[in-house]
Design a protein around this motif. Sequence first.
Motif, PDB file in Angstrom:
ATOM      1  N   HIS A  99     -39.997  20.938   7.149  1.00  0.00           N
ATOM      2  CA  HIS A  99     -39.994  21.874   6.027  1.00  0.00           C
ATOM      3  C   HIS A  99     -41.177  22.832   5.980  1.00  0.00           C
ATOM      4  CE1 HIS A  99     -36.521  20.029   4.128  1.00  0.00           C
ATOM      5  NE2 HIS A  99     -37.064  18.839   4.330  1.00  0.00           N
ATOM      6  N   LEU A 100     -42.252  22.564   6.705  1.00  0.00           N
ATOM      7  CA  LEU A 100     -43.402  23.465   6.708  1.00  0.00           C
ATOM      8  C   LEU A 100     -43.422  24.239   8.024  1.00  0.00           C
ATOM      9  CD1 LEU A 100     -46.216  21.150   5.252  1.00  0.00           C
ATOM     10  CD2 LEU A 100     -44.739  22.755   4.027  1.00  0.00           C
ATOM     11  N   PRO A 101     -43.269  25.543   7.989  1.00  0.00           N
ATOM     12  CA  PRO A 101     -43.106  26.301   9.243  1.00  0.00           C
ATOM     13  C   PRO A 101     -44.317  26.261  10.157  1.00  0.00           C
ATOM     14  CG  PRO A 101     -43.324  27.773   7.353  1.00  0.00           C
ATOM     15  CD  PRO A 101     -43.146  26.395   6.801  1.00  0.00           C
ATOM     16  N   ASN A 102     -45.520  26.085   9.593  1.00  0.00           N
ATOM     17  CA  ASN A 102     -46.733  26.077  10.415  1.00  0.00           C
ATOM     18  C   ASN A 102     -47.292  24.677  10.628  1.00  0.00           C
ATOM     19  OD1 ASN A 102     -46.913  28.911  10.822  1.00  0.00           O
ATOM     20  ND2 ASN A 102     -47.679  29.150   8.730  1.00  0.00           N
ATOM     21  N   ALA A 103     -46.433  23.671  10.535  1.00  0.00           N
ATOM     22  CA  ALA A 103     -46.903  22.295  10.689  1.00  0.00           C
ATOM     23  C   ALA A 103     -46.902  21.868  12.150  1.00  0.00           C
ATOM     24  CB  ALA A 103     -46.028  21.343   9.880  1.00  0.00           C
ATOM     25  N   LYS A 104     -47.935  21.100  12.517  1.00  0.00           N
ATOM     26  CA  LYS A 104     -47.957  20.345  13.766  1.00  0.00           C
ATOM     27  C   LYS A 104     -48.002  18.868  13.409  1.00  0.00           C
ATOM     28  CE  LYS A 104     -50.265  21.253  17.453  1.00  0.00           C
ATOM     29  NZ  LYS A 104     -49.199  21.470  18.447  1.00  0.00           N
ATOM     30  N   GLY A 105     -47.439  18.013  14.275  1.00  0.00           N
ATOM     31  CA  GLY A 105     -47.402  16.587  13.993  1.00  0.00           C
ATOM     32  C   GLY A 105     -47.922  15.754  15.145  1.00  0.00           C
ATOM     33  N   LEU A 106     -48.548  14.646  14.806  1.00  0.00           N
ATOM     34  CA  LEU A 106     -49.070  13.701  15.794  1.00  0.00           C
ATOM     35  C   LEU A 106     -48.918  12.292  15.234  1.00  0.00           C
ATOM     36  CD1 LEU A 106     -50.731  13.031  18.397  1.00  0.00           C
ATOM     37  CD2 LEU A 106     -52.793  13.296  16.989  1.00  0.00           C
ATOM     38  N   ILE A 107     -48.224  11.423  15.970  1.00  0.00           N
ATOM     39  CA  ILE A 107     -48.069  10.023  15.575  1.00  0.00           C
ATOM     40  C   ILE A 107     -48.427   9.143  16.760  1.00  0.00           C
ATOM     41  CG2 ILE A 107     -46.538   8.238  14.685  1.00  0.00           C
ATOM     42  CD1 ILE A 107     -44.771  10.431  13.515  1.00  0.00           C
TER      43      ILE A 107
ATOM     44  N   HIS B 142     -58.850  27.437  16.024  1.00  0.00           N
ATOM     45  CA  HIS B 142     -57.732  28.381  16.108  1.00  0.00           C
ATOM     46  C   HIS B 142     -57.582  29.154  14.798  1.00  0.00           C
ATOM     47  CE1 HIS B 142     -53.732  29.661  17.763  1.00  0.00           C
ATOM     48  NE2 HIS B 142     -53.495  29.840  16.467  1.00  0.00           N
ATOM     49  N   TRP B 143     -57.610  28.446  13.673  1.00  0.00           N
ATOM     50  CA  TRP B 143     -57.268  29.073  12.397  1.00  0.00           C
ATOM     51  C   TRP B 143     -58.473  29.610  11.631  1.00  0.00           C
ATOM     52  CZ3 TRP B 143     -52.561  30.484  12.141  1.00  0.00           C
ATOM     53  CH2 TRP B 143     -51.558  29.747  12.783  1.00  0.00           C
TER      54      TRP B 143
ATOM     55  N   ASP C 149     -48.242  27.351   2.327  1.00  0.00           N
ATOM     56  CA  ASP C 149     -47.933  28.413   3.289  1.00  0.00           C
ATOM     57  C   ASP C 149     -49.025  28.593   4.336  1.00  0.00           C
ATOM     58  OD1 ASP C 149     -49.858  29.426   1.622  1.00  0.00           O
ATOM     59  OD2 ASP C 149     -48.735  31.199   1.000  1.00  0.00           O
ATOM     60  N   ILE C 150     -49.917  27.598   4.453  1.00  0.00           N
ATOM     61  CA  ILE C 150     -50.959  27.646   5.476  1.00  0.00           C
ATOM     62  C   ILE C 150     -50.666  26.582   6.525  1.00  0.00           C
ATOM     63  CG2 ILE C 150     -52.707  28.558   3.912  1.00  0.00           C
ATOM     64  CD1 ILE C 150     -53.848  25.736   3.667  1.00  0.00           C
ATOM     65  N   PRO C 151     -51.288  26.670   7.705  1.00  0.00           N
ATOM     66  CA  PRO C 151     -51.037  25.677   8.756  1.00  0.00           C
ATOM     67  C   PRO C 151     -51.481  24.275   8.339  1.00  0.00           C
ATOM     68  CG  PRO C 151     -52.033  27.647   9.670  1.00  0.00           C
ATOM     69  CD  PRO C 151     -52.117  27.783   8.188  1.00  0.00           C
ATOM     70  N   VAL C 152     -50.656  23.293   8.680  1.00  0.00           N
ATOM     71  CA  VAL C 152     -50.921  21.889   8.372  1.00  0.00           C
ATOM     72  C   VAL C 152     -50.778  21.078   9.656  1.00  0.00           C
ATOM     73  CG1 VAL C 152     -50.101  19.844   7.140  1.00  0.00           C
ATOM     74  CG2 VAL C 152     -50.167  22.064   5.967  1.00  0.00           C
ATOM     75  N   PHE C 153     -51.775  20.273   9.954  1.00  0.00           N
ATOM     76  CA  PHE C 153     -51.732  19.323  11.069  1.00  0.00           C
ATOM     77  C   PHE C 153     -51.570  17.948  10.431  1.00  0.00           C
ATOM     78  CE2 PHE C 153     -54.291  17.823  15.075  1.00  0.00           C
ATOM     79  CZ  PHE C 153     -53.134  17.252  15.592  1.00  0.00           C
ATOM     80  N   ALA C 154     -50.374  17.368  10.588  1.00  0.00           N
ATOM     81  CA  ALA C 154     -50.032  16.105   9.935  1.00  0.00           C
ATOM     82  C   ALA C 154     -50.121  14.979  10.957  1.00  0.00           C
ATOM     83  CB  ALA C 154     -48.625  16.173   9.347  1.00  0.00           C
ATOM     84  N   VAL C 155     -50.912  13.945  10.636  1.00  0.00           N
ATOM     85  CA  VAL C 155     -51.265  12.908  11.600  1.00  0.00           C
ATOM     86  C   VAL C 155     -51.037  11.535  10.981  1.00  0.00           C
ATOM     87  CG1 VAL C 155     -53.110  12.000  13.075  1.00  0.00           C
ATOM     88  CG2 VAL C 155     -53.019  14.460  12.547  1.00  0.00           C
TER      89      VAL C 155
ATOM     90  N   ALA D  14     -56.399  26.323   6.390  1.00  0.00           N
ATOM     91  CA  ALA D  14     -55.811  25.306   7.269  1.00  0.00           C
ATOM     92  C   ALA D  14     -56.170  23.928   6.741  1.00  0.00           C
ATOM     93  CB  ALA D  14     -56.307  25.466   8.708  1.00  0.00           C
ATOM     94  N   VAL D  15     -55.285  22.956   7.000  1.00  0.00           N
ATOM     95  CA  VAL D  15     -55.456  21.594   6.495  1.00  0.00           C
ATOM     96  C   VAL D  15     -55.093  20.598   7.587  1.00  0.00           C
ATOM     97  CG1 VAL D  15     -54.357  19.874   4.990  1.00  0.00           C
ATOM     98  CG2 VAL D  15     -55.147  22.037   4.030  1.00  0.00           C
ATOM     99  N   ILE D  16     -55.907  19.552   7.722  1.00  0.00           N
ATOM    100  CA  ILE D  16     -55.519  18.371   8.501  1.00  0.00           C
ATOM    101  C   ILE D  16     -55.331  17.234   7.508  1.00  0.00           C
ATOM    102  CG2 ILE D  16     -56.169  16.679  10.249  1.00  0.00           C
ATOM    103  CD1 ILE D  16     -57.773  18.791  11.662  1.00  0.00           C
TER     104      ILE D  16
END
Length: 682
Positions: free
Chosen positions: A269-277, A306-307, A246-252, A154-156
């Motif tokens: 484009h990333l199926p497991n991405a979450k976003g926060l702005i 979670h991950w 292909d791993i979860p990404v939390f993009a902030v 997992a990546v933030i």
Amino acid sequence: MVFNIQDSPNRNVKTDFEREVKKMEHVSIPMPDGATLKAHIWLPKDAETDPVPALLEYLPYRKNDFTAIRDSARHPYFAGHGYASIRVDIRGSGDSDGILLDEYLKQEQDDALAVIDWIIAQPWSTGKVGMFGKSWGGFNSLQVAERQHPALQAVITLCSTDDRYSDDVHYRGGNILASDMLWWSSTMFAYNARPQDPAVVGDTWRANWLKRVEETPPFVNAWLSHQRRDAYWKHGSINENYANVDIPVFAVGGWQDAYTDTIFRMLEHLPNAKGLIGPWAHEYPEVATPEPTIGFLQEAIRFFDHWLKGKDTGMYQEPKFQAWIQESEKPQVTYDERPGRWIGLDQWPDQSVHQLNFYPSNQDLTTHAPAKHEFLVASVQAHGFYAGTFCPFGQPGDLPADQRLENGKSVVFTSAPLDETTDFLGEPVFHATLKADQENAMLAVRIMDKAPTGESTLISWGMLNLNHYQSHEFPEALAIGEYYQIAVKCDSLGQQIPKGHQIEVALSPTYWTKAWPAPKPVTLTVQTGENTYLSMPKKQATARDADVRQFAVAETAPIMEREVLRKEERDYTITHEPISQTWTVTDYSDEGSRRLLTNGVEHGSINKNTYTIVENDPLSATAECAWELTVGRGDWQTKLMTYSKMTSDLNHFYLENKIDAYENDRHVTSKSWKETIPRDFN
């Protein structure tokens, strides 16, 4: 670049963690080629009997001094919540071995994979790893994710990009970023030449330091040698093949940051991405300006729990994308707070957003295409001085001033007052049918919220090198007098415009200091009609909008104690000499000097950037950047002074870089570089 963390009444300092924390300093991590990287590691004291997942932050900004304060707020917090939190100086930085030869090299990624191999072999490790980071650390988190190490799960990523050419400090819309390409190169030029700490590496520090001063290149020489989106920029750009991440990404990110567009693309484009702005500048959301800050470290724990720990934290029952819709504000160069509200969406693109088109006609923006006619957009070299800095870090004076100061230097179209309060979310695009009177030209677009009392607030902007209108990889000369259909992508926004306000769009073939000017003055002819319009992303309200997380108050670990040796100072001035028709911007930032009480290290920096241009003479454009950096302790004191300059003529760019090194105020070495680089449709 400021790495200090200011005290804030809107943040709680947490000391009662679920697990007691210990810090391991200057840990050596061996690389396959025999080099050693140095790290600080915070982890639960009982981790060897009760192993934990690891979180890696991997940066060139020096764990012992320049990021030590911010590291103290974050890494112990993660460790206290049951993680090994690891801060590594990348090769060629801090106390690690080697020379840093450029950004985001394959060597940097290879080393990161070796670091992960080392982590999972430790007795305190469960074998699961996450990465996180802002800016450089956000970039390389994505790049390492693309390498698909099985332990990295997992990546933030904060304030980062998926496309190194289109969304970074080098080029924007195919134009050279005059304000930032040289400045960022000059920054790393000085940063990379700083010495190792003799208290850590011993007497070898001096030989290594002189080697760094001698062999660390000015990165701008490489960046300016690649004016197209070629293989140099494709390397490290995950949008070349999103499927590899292909791993979860939390993009902030934040609306004041320069990298917000990336979040929309990754959500798409990333199926497991979450976003926060949020409303923030280029900073972590628990300490960023403007307010409101949020409890971002708590959110990071929820994501990694979670991950990496298999806990159901409820994070994935919430909207996939949460964004702060900013209320309308009159223009200020500094905001302490941006009022607004959170909304939630389950996907991007979202069906609640559709395009609302505005068509230029005479001096108006209308909602219906007018008859065809032509208008001229001529060069004014002084256009752009009140645009604010390209990538605000939250310093005073970073933001755009009232755009009435710019509008007289461009062609402006204004809508009728809006008949209802309207939310906009996403990327505005300006489409146009136009022709140019030169082979090389650009178009800058500004979008403003005009108040009934006349103030004009910049809410989005974009620019396009017209030679790149079909491709950033394969630009071509414009045929003089021939019409082209172009599209200028503008910065994404989350903005409410109230009933009674108006939308303005301004056009210009210049935007100094954002864009290096075309080699000759340009006049564009724009043809109105159905193919010339501003497309704005209008957001309709939905029930899901209000189903958002109510963030907790920001928390951090206790901030490292430090003694202020010299206070911070910021000055930003714009001067005009009417007789010589010369305009100058001077951006001065003394980031202060401080002593860290834990290790006695003293460090400080002063940066002065000067941008000059003469009206009607694009070849007069000059950028100059100077740095003074100090690092020392007691009778060990070092100083680096650098100077960088960029100019151009009709066919070439000219680069000068010089560095001087001092030990205890004695000059010990210097080196100069000069480079001539052909213009390539720029």
